[in-house]
Design an enzyme around this catalytic site. Structure first.
Site, PDB file in Angstrom:
ATOM      1  N   GLY A 177       0.834  -1.198   0.000  1.00 47.26           N
ATOM      2  CA  GLY A 177       0.000   0.000   0.000  1.00 47.26           C
ATOM      3  C   GLY A 177       0.870   1.249   0.000  1.00 47.26           C
ATOM      4  N   GLU A 424      -1.330  -8.712   6.330  1.00 44.15           N
ATOM      5  CA  GLU A 424      -0.604  -8.933   7.588  1.00 44.15           C
ATOM      6  C   GLU A 424      -0.645 -10.409   7.988  1.00 44.15           C
TER       7      GLU A 424
HETATM    8  C1  LIG Z   1     -15.483   2.568   5.427  1.00 46.71           C
HETATM    9  C2  LIG Z   1     -14.050   3.016   5.346  1.00 46.71           C
HETATM   10  C3  LIG Z   1     -13.257   2.539   6.542  1.00 46.71           C
HETATM   11  C4  LIG Z   1     -11.820   2.975   6.435  1.00 46.71           C
HETATM   12  C5  LIG Z   1     -11.085   2.492   7.612  1.00 46.71           C
HETATM   13  C6  LIG Z   1      -9.709   2.984   7.504  1.00 46.71           C
HETATM   14  C7  LIG Z   1      -9.058   2.765   8.782  1.00 46.71           C
HETATM   15  C8  LIG Z   1      -7.836   1.967   8.561  1.00 46.71           C
HETATM   16  C9  LIG Z   1      -7.518   1.309   9.806  1.00 46.71           C
HETATM   17  C10 LIG Z   1      -6.777   0.339   9.877  1.00 46.71           C
HETATM   18  C11 LIG Z   1      -6.074  -0.155   8.696  1.00 46.71           C
HETATM   19  C12 LIG Z   1      -4.994  -1.006   9.146  1.00 46.71           C
HETATM   20  C13 LIG Z   1      -3.807  -0.633   8.370  1.00 46.71           C
HETATM   21  C14 LIG Z   1      -2.992  -1.775   8.222  1.00 46.71           C
HETATM   22  C15 LIG Z   1      -2.616  -1.882   6.816  1.00 46.71           C
HETATM   23  C16 LIG Z   1      -2.062  -3.230   6.681  1.00 46.71           C
HETATM   24  C17 LIG Z   1      -1.367  -3.356   5.424  1.00 46.71           C
HETATM   25  C18 LIG Z   1      -0.938  -4.762   5.257  1.00 46.71           C
HETATM   26  C19 LIG Z   1       0.532  -4.875   5.191  1.00 46.71           C
HETATM   27  C20 LIG Z   1       0.984  -6.281   4.880  1.00 46.71           C
HETATM   28  O1  LIG Z   1       0.231  -7.138   4.568  1.00 46.71           O
HETATM   29  S1  LIG Z   1       2.657  -6.509   4.997  1.00 46.71           S
HETATM   30  C21 LIG Z   1       2.950  -8.174   4.549  1.00 46.71           C
HETATM   31  C22 LIG Z   1       2.483  -9.116   5.606  1.00 46.71           C
HETATM   32  N1  LIG Z   1       2.939 -10.442   5.294  1.00 46.71           N
HETATM   33  C23 LIG Z   1       2.763 -11.447   6.110  1.00 46.71           C
HETATM   34  O2  LIG Z   1       2.148 -11.290   7.143  1.00 46.71           O
HETATM   35  C24 LIG Z   1       3.392 -12.740   5.716  1.00 46.71           C
HETATM   36  C25 LIG Z   1       2.903 -13.896   6.529  1.00 46.71           C
HETATM   37  N2  LIG Z   1       3.967 -14.868   6.745  1.00 46.71           N
HETATM   38  C26 LIG Z   1       4.748 -14.857   7.881  1.00 46.71           C
HETATM   39  O3  LIG Z   1       4.600 -13.995   8.731  1.00 46.71           O
HETATM   40  C27 LIG Z   1       5.776 -15.912   8.106  1.00 46.71           C
HETATM   41  O4  LIG Z   1       6.522 -16.200   7.049  1.00 46.71           O
HETATM   42  C28 LIG Z   1       5.145 -17.174   8.748  1.00 46.71           C
HETATM   43  C29 LIG Z   1       4.501 -16.733  10.060  1.00 46.71           C
HETATM   44  C30 LIG Z   1       4.092 -17.812   7.864  1.00 46.71           C
HETATM   45  C31 LIG Z   1       6.263 -18.186   9.114  1.00 46.71           C
HETATM   46  O5  LIG Z   1       6.559 -19.015   8.097  1.00 46.71           O
HETATM   47  P1  LIG Z   1       7.779 -20.056   8.275  1.00 46.71           P
HETATM   48  O6  LIG Z   1       8.173 -20.476   6.906  1.00 46.71           O
HETATM   49  O7  LIG Z   1       7.482 -21.048   9.301  1.00 46.71           O
HETATM   50  O8  LIG Z   1       8.774 -19.056   8.856  1.00 46.71           O
HETATM   51  P2  LIG Z   1      10.240 -19.004   9.166  1.00 46.71           P
HETATM   52  O9  LIG Z   1      10.666 -17.686   8.676  1.00 46.71           O
HETATM   53  O10 LIG Z   1      10.978 -20.190   8.675  1.00 46.71           O
HETATM   54  O11 LIG Z   1      10.227 -19.017  10.780  1.00 46.71           O
HETATM   55  C32 LIG Z   1      10.062 -20.180  11.498  1.00 46.71           C
HETATM   56  C33 LIG Z   1      10.032 -19.923  12.988  1.00 46.71           C
HETATM   57  O12 LIG Z   1       9.854 -18.554  13.311  1.00 46.71           O
HETATM   58  C34 LIG Z   1       8.634 -18.373  14.015  1.00 46.71           C
HETATM   59  N3  LIG Z   1       8.065 -17.089  13.622  1.00 46.71           N
HETATM   60  C35 LIG Z   1       7.487 -16.756  12.458  1.00 46.71           C
HETATM   61  N4  LIG Z   1       7.094 -15.485  12.478  1.00 46.71           N
HETATM   62  C36 LIG Z   1       7.475 -14.992  13.672  1.00 46.71           C
HETATM   63  C37 LIG Z   1       7.340 -13.715  14.275  1.00 46.71           C
HETATM   64  N5  LIG Z   1       6.715 -12.706  13.646  1.00 46.71           N
HETATM   65  N6  LIG Z   1       7.819 -13.545  15.508  1.00 46.71           N
HETATM   66  C38 LIG Z   1       8.415 -14.550  16.174  1.00 46.71           C
HETATM   67  N7  LIG Z   1       8.568 -15.806  15.658  1.00 46.71           N
HETATM   68  C39 LIG Z   1       8.090 -16.011  14.422  1.00 46.71           C
HETATM   69  C40 LIG Z   1       7.796 -19.531  13.571  1.00 46.71           C
HETATM   70  O13 LIG Z   1       6.750 -19.789  14.469  1.00 46.71           O
HETATM   71  C41 LIG Z   1       8.813 -20.620  13.553  1.00 46.71           C
HETATM   72  O14 LIG Z   1       9.110 -20.991  14.890  1.00 46.71           O
HETATM   73  P3  LIG Z   1       9.570 -22.465  15.206  1.00 46.71           P
HETATM   74  O15 LIG Z   1      10.820 -22.723  14.437  1.00 46.71           O
HETATM   75  O16 LIG Z   1       8.443 -23.354  14.769  1.00 46.71           O
HETATM   76  O17 LIG Z   1       9.769 -22.441  16.675  1.00 46.71           O
HETATM   77  C1  LIG Z   2      -5.536  -4.944   0.844  1.00 47.32           C
HETATM   78  C2  LIG Z   2      -4.184  -5.552   0.955  1.00 47.32           C
HETATM   79  C3  LIG Z   2      -3.115  -4.762   1.363  1.00 47.32           C
HETATM   80  C4  LIG Z   2      -1.824  -5.294   1.418  1.00 47.32           C
HETATM   81  N1  LIG Z   2      -0.789  -4.499   1.769  1.00 47.32           N
HETATM   82  C5  LIG Z   2       0.477  -4.997   1.754  1.00 47.32           C
HETATM   83  C6  LIG Z   2       1.585  -4.171   2.050  1.00 47.32           C
HETATM   84  O1  LIG Z   2       1.440  -2.988   2.356  1.00 47.32           O
HETATM   85  N2  LIG Z   2       2.832  -4.690   1.971  1.00 47.32           N
HETATM   86  C7  LIG Z   2       3.036  -5.998   1.664  1.00 47.32           C
HETATM   87  O2  LIG Z   2       4.188  -6.415   1.611  1.00 47.32           O
HETATM   88  N3  LIG Z   2       1.999  -6.814   1.394  1.00 47.32           N
HETATM   89  C8  LIG Z   2       0.732  -6.346   1.439  1.00 47.32           C
HETATM   90  N4  LIG Z   2      -0.334  -7.170   1.167  1.00 47.32           N
HETATM   91  C9  LIG Z   2      -0.083  -8.560   0.831  1.00 47.32           C
HETATM   92  C10 LIG Z   2      -0.520  -9.511   1.933  1.00 47.32           C
HETATM   93  O3  LIG Z   2       0.311  -9.404   3.045  1.00 47.32           O
HETATM   94  C11 LIG Z   2      -0.543 -10.928   1.390  1.00 47.32           C
HETATM   95  O4  LIG Z   2      -1.540 -10.978   0.411  1.00 47.32           O
HETATM   96  C12 LIG Z   2      -0.818 -11.911   2.495  1.00 47.32           C
HETATM   97  O5  LIG Z   2       0.304 -12.047   3.330  1.00 47.32           O
HETATM   98  C13 LIG Z   2      -1.253 -13.296   1.983  1.00 47.32           C
HETATM   99  O6  LIG Z   2      -0.299 -13.820   1.141  1.00 47.32           O
HETATM  100  P1  LIG Z   2      -0.665 -14.375  -0.326  1.00 47.32           P
HETATM  101  O7  LIG Z   2      -1.381 -13.312  -1.037  1.00 47.32           O
HETATM  102  O8  LIG Z   2       0.608 -14.894  -0.871  1.00 47.32           O
HETATM  103  O9  LIG Z   2      -1.663 -15.555  -0.081  1.00 47.32           O
HETATM  104  P2  LIG Z   2      -1.396 -17.099  -0.360  1.00 47.32           P
HETATM  105  O10 LIG Z   2      -0.366 -17.579   0.617  1.00 47.32           O
HETATM  106  O11 LIG Z   2      -1.123 -17.330  -1.790  1.00 47.32           O
HETATM  107  O12 LIG Z   2      -2.788 -17.695   0.042  1.00 47.32           O
HETATM  108  C14 LIG Z   2      -3.714 -18.304  -0.870  1.00 47.32           C
HETATM  109  C15 LIG Z   2      -4.446 -19.436  -0.158  1.00 47.32           C
HETATM  110  O13 LIG Z   2      -3.526 -20.461   0.188  1.00 47.32           O
HETATM  111  C16 LIG Z   2      -3.653 -20.821   1.551  1.00 47.32           C
HETATM  112  N5  LIG Z   2      -2.327 -21.180   2.074  1.00 47.32           N
HETATM  113  C17 LIG Z   2      -1.121 -20.620   1.789  1.00 47.32           C
HETATM  114  N6  LIG Z   2      -0.142 -21.217   2.456  1.00 47.32           N
HETATM  115  C18 LIG Z   2      -0.701 -22.183   3.185  1.00 47.32           C
HETATM  116  C19 LIG Z   2      -0.190 -23.150   4.110  1.00 47.32           C
HETATM  117  N7  LIG Z   2       1.098 -23.216   4.424  1.00 47.32           N
HETATM  118  N8  LIG Z   2      -1.050 -23.993   4.689  1.00 47.32           N
HETATM  119  C20 LIG Z   2      -2.370 -23.928   4.412  1.00 47.32           C
HETATM  120  N9  LIG Z   2      -2.912 -23.036   3.551  1.00 47.32           N
HETATM  121  C21 LIG Z   2      -2.092 -22.169   2.951  1.00 47.32           C
HETATM  122  C22 LIG Z   2      -4.203 -19.568   2.237  1.00 47.32           C
HETATM  123  O14 LIG Z   2      -4.920 -19.907   3.409  1.00 47.32           O
HETATM  124  C23 LIG Z   2      -5.112 -18.998   1.153  1.00 47.32           C
HETATM  125  O15 LIG Z   2      -6.373 -19.615   1.257  1.00 47.32           O
HETATM  126  C24 LIG Z   2      -1.621  -6.652   1.108  1.00 47.32           C
HETATM  127  C25 LIG Z   2      -2.708  -7.451   0.723  1.00 47.32           C
HETATM  128  C26 LIG Z   2      -3.968  -6.913   0.650  1.00 47.32           C
HETATM  129  C27 LIG Z   2      -5.117  -7.781   0.217  1.00 47.32           C
END
Ligand SMILES: CCCCCCCC/C=C\CCCCCCCCCC(=O)SCCNC(=O)CCNC(=O)[C@H](O)C(C)(C)COP(=O)(O)OP(=O)(O)OC[C@H]1O[C@@H](n2cnc3c(N)ncnc32)[C@H](O)[C@@H]1OP(=O)(O)O
Ligand SMILES: Cc1cc2nc3c(=O)[nH]c(=O)nc-3n(C[C@H](O)[C@H](O)[C@H](O)COP(=O)(O)OP(=O)(O)OC[C@H]3O[C@@H](n4cnc5c(N)ncnc54)[C@H](O)[C@@H]3O)c2cc1C
Length: 664
Positions: A177, A424
């Site tokens: 975003g 997130e």
């Molecule tokens: C009507 C109008 C209204 C308007 C309203 C407006 C108001 C707006 C208000 C609010 C808006 C909110 C604004 C917010 C905007 C949000 C924008 C969104 C931004 C994004 O999306 S950024 C991208 C986010 N991406 C993700 O979240 C990716 C998800 N994936 C992961 O986090 C990780 O990869 C995982 C959790 C899936 C882990 O995968 P894995 O392969 O297992 O990971 P590894 O890296 O190998 O790690 C393994 C090990 O680490 C532990 N671990 C993982 N994550 C963490 C952590 N964060 N902290 C600590 N430990 C962590 C994991 O459990 C494993 O542990 P283990 O080895 O099993 O002990």
């Molecule tokens: C409105 C919006 C704003 C965003 N803003 C940002 C931003 O500012 N910065 C940024 O970096 N990203 C941003 N993102 C991206 C967002 O963080 C990712 O879309 C999100 O982390 C999900 O990842 P993906 O799209 O790869 O989904 P995928 O991982 O491809 O998911 C697709 C499907 O597969 C399933 N799946 C995937 N992996 C597994 C698994 N291991 N086990 C079981 N099921 C699984 C999921 O449950 C889902 O049903 C934004 C997304 C949206 C929609």
């Protein structure tokens, strides 16, 4: 009865002090005062008008968002608003835009992962908004699997630079975003490569656009990813794409608080858990839980007020009809959502405390509670956003046909809110993180290590695995210890059942894959237990105000008992309760609905939302729904002319049966 009479009558029925409840909802008198002042400041300023978002083109909507953001920034500076005030001010602006990502992700990423020198260089610029940043992690090919990101950052010792490159189409950054059209900078996540060795994903501060004319720097391709779900809604945000073509940045723009690259190109790994690199996500997940309560409360406020205004059936001889809020089916759908709003509020408060606590511990190099903080933020983010998205849609249905109108406020709220289930961290992927944490905790139970924090209950496994609920009458379901024990026993038994099933597999990872669906359910059961236990803990605090505690008790038990009803299969199949006890829970739930009923409108008034923030004709404070629905309808551009454009070309030929002349 007119709408305003209906709501005045409802407000007179309240059995508690609404003003004191407003303070409980806000968290403190000071927090209430700030929130009340900021919401009214936004509402009184015509620049923040939101009435025509649905009919704006994407370009108009986007430009209007820029205008609002610039005006907000001007006011924040002119009025010298504090950080707390400006955060709340931006929230009540209610317009998703680049400011969200700049303040919630770009700045925190630098604060959390930058060295002291990096913070000194970049934060003053970011704090004054002389640079605008976003968080560029997700790629076209990988979002959930952060370790699977493909963008590379290769160190070049000759120039003391990193070369950022997008080697494939799937490595294009996609979704961030604020990236598409606004950001001058980004924190970019890329695979660090030194001396031909891949060290995994790391963060880098990257300038994207020229500060003089906003054009992308050479080597950078950038743009918006296109229209998203819903009219208006999240389309005010420029989610973007980004590709690097061997784009160079100085070495000191790698975020080096954790691991480092020396001038010679030597990689110095972090001596703290590498997961700290994910800290920004943990911080945002925590705030998303509090936001869930706000969004749920907003939908519930609209549906509750409208349900008190709306009347259907039940009149005898032309008398008044029944308020739809008096139908038990309406209460059974609405009141658990009202209770959920309060429940999420209090668990959000607790999660904020937990996050602050873990942050302080990390600063003192104590990493012991990091896994718990990760599991709680991930699990609660997942559980509360899923429930809130479903809740908003339920509120739309609770408002009947008019709920489907854009001016009910509910379609746009749903469209803006529902991506919280994905961003997130996808909610299923995050819940599986909780399940992993639970499986580890269960595996360690026999080692004599007493589980702590939210898994402390697992330390009483011997009792919880064999206990039988002692509920004998409906009122027993108001006993906090009995309710907690039922939730603890159910959560533990589901986790242990998964752990036992896992043991049947030689390969644990393969077993985990086979059992994913059950593991998610176990994670949800654990998270629901946390929410119920934090609500019960809240009731044990000193709560002021006539009748306030009593209302909170009713809400707490409605929350808990509706979960038992909804997840009855879990409670019965784990032998936590009997069918008779389940039936007693239902009886108690009905009684609680009756007790809540006279207080429903006052309980949503306690959210203290302005009509501006609600943005809903159906949820207006004065209940004056019908005249305002007409007003809104007449404002629609289609009503600008009595005979619509296109009549002569496409309607008249039908009526006159001369379709050959229609311009098809
Ligand atoms: C009507 C109008 C209204 C308007 C309203 C407006 C108001 C707006 C208000 C609010 C808006 C909110 C604004 C917010 C905007 C949000 C924008 C969104 C931004 C994004 O999306 S950024 C991208 C986010 N991406 C993700 O979240 C990716 C998800 N994936 C992961 O986090 C990780 O990869 C995982 C959790 C899936 C882990 O995968 P894995 O392969 O297992 O990971 P590894 O890296 O190998 O790690 C393994 C090990 O680490 C532990 N671990 C993982 N994550 C963490 C952590 N964060 N902290 C600590 N430990 C962590 C994991 O459990 C494993 O542990 P283990 O080895 O099993 O002990
Ligand atoms: C409105 C919006 C704003 C965003 N803003 C940002 C931003 O500012 N910065 C940024 O970096 N990203 C941003 N993102 C991206 C967002 O963080 C990712 O879309 C999100 O982390 C999900 O990842 P993906 O799209 O790869 O989904 P995928 O991982 O491809 O998911 C697709 C499907 O597969 C399933 N799946 C995937 N992996 C597994 C698994 N291991 N086990 C079981 N099921 C699984 C999921 O449950 C889902 O049903 C934004 C997304 C949206 C929609």
């Amino acid at each position: 009865m007119e709408g305003d009479d209906n709501l005045a009558h409802e407000r007179n029925k309240a059995e508690f002090d609404v003003n004191e409840m407003k303070i409980v909802w806000a968290g403190s008198r000071q927090a209430f005062e700030v929130s009340n002042r900021m919401s009214r400041l936004v509402a009184s300023d015509p620049v923040f008008d939101k009435s025509n978002r649905a009919v704006m083109t994407r370009k108009e909507l986007f430009k209007n968002t820029l205008r609002k953001s610039a005006h907000a920034w001007k006011l924040i500076n002119e009025l010298c608003l504090s950080d707390e005030e400006s955060t709340i001010f931006k929230y009540f602006m209610d317009q998703p835009g680049f400011l969200d990502l700049h303040w919630r992700m770009f700045v925190p990423a630098i604060k959390g992962q930058g060295t002291e020198e990096q913070k000194q260089k970049w934060l003053p610029l970011a704090n004054k908004m002389q640079i605008i940043g976003c968080y560029a992690q997700t790629e076209l090919g990988h979002g959930s699997n952060v370790q699977g990101l493909e963008t590379t950052a290769t160190f070049n010792p000759q120039t003391d630079q990193f070369i950022l490159h997008s080697p494939t189409q799937t490595s294009s950054k996609w979704w961030p975003g604020g990236l598409g059209k606004v950001s001058t900078h980004a924190v970019v996540y890329a695979r660090l490569i030194t001396n031909g060795k891949d060290h995994g994903v790391h963060g880098f501060i990257v300038q994207l656009r020229n500060l003089d004319d906003h054009s992308p720097l050479p080597g950078i391709t950038i743009g918006d990813i296109g229209v998203k779900f819903g009219n208006g809604a999240y389309n005010s945000m420029d989610n973007g794409f980004l590709m690097f073509d061997k784009f160079c940045i100085p070495r000191d723009q790698m975020l080096m608080r954790l691991s480092k690259v020396t001038r010679e190109g030597k990689y110095v790994p972090s001596d703290v858990p590498r997961q700290l690199m994910y800290g920004t996500m943990v911080s945002v997940r925590q705030t998303i839980v509090s936001n869930a309560s706000v969004a749920m409360a907003r939908a519930v406020c609209i549906a509750t007020r409208y349900s008190a205004v709306r009347r259907q059936f039940g009149s005898q001889n032309g008398g008044v009809e029944t308020q739809v809020i008096d139908y038990k089916t309406q209460q059974n759908r609405l009141f658990p959502l009202l209770a959920s709003a309060y429940a999420f509020r209090f668990v959000g408060e607790w999660l904020k405390w937990l996050y602050t606590d873990v942050t302080q511990r990390l600063e003192a190099s104590d990493f012991a509670t990091l896994p718990e903080a990760h599991a709680c933020t991930a699990g609660l983010k997942s559980m509360t956003t899923s429930a809130t998205s479903d809740g908003i849609e339920e509120c739309r249905k609770l408002c009947g046909g008019h709920g489907y109108l854009w001016c009910s406020g509910l379609p746009e709220l749903f469209a803006v809110y529902v991506p919280a289930c994905t961003y997130e961290g996808d909610n299923v992927v995050l819940q599986l993180q909780v399940a992993r944490f639970l499986m580890k905790t269960v595996a360690q139970l026999s080692s004599g290590n007493a589980p702590a924090g939210t898994t402390a209950y697992m330390g009483r496994a011997k009792h919880l695995l064999q206990c039988r609920s002692s509920i004998q009458k409906a009122e027993d379901w108001l006993n906090p210890a009995m309710v907690l024990e039922a939730f603890e026993a159910r959560a533990l038994r589901m986790a242990v059942s998964c752990a036992n099933n896992l043991k049947k597999f030689e390969n644990q990872e393969q077993g985990f894959s086979e059992l994913l669906a059950d593991l998610v359910e176990a994670g949800i059961a654990h998270c629901q237990l946390i929410v119920v236990s934090k609500f019960i803990a809240k009731l044990e605090r000193d709560i002021k105000g006539k009748g306030v505690k009593n209302q909170l008790k009713n809400l707490c038990y409605i929350y808990a008992l509706h979960l038992i009803h909804k997840h009855l299969g879990d409670f019965l199949s784990t032998n936590t309760i009997t069918p008779e006890q389940a039936s007693l829970a239902n009886n108690q739930l009905r009684s609680l609905y009756s007790q809540l009923r006279p207080n429903a409108v006052a309980l949503v008034d306690a959210f203290d939302y302005t009509d501006h923030y609600l943005g809903s004709v159906l949820g207006r404070y004065d209940g004056n729904v019908y005249p305002k629905l007409f007003e809104e309808a007449l404002k629609d551009p289609l009503n600008d002319s009595v005979v619509p454009d296109g009549y002569h070309e496409y309607i008249r030929p039908f009526i006159k049966q001369d379709l050959r002349s229609a311009r098809l």
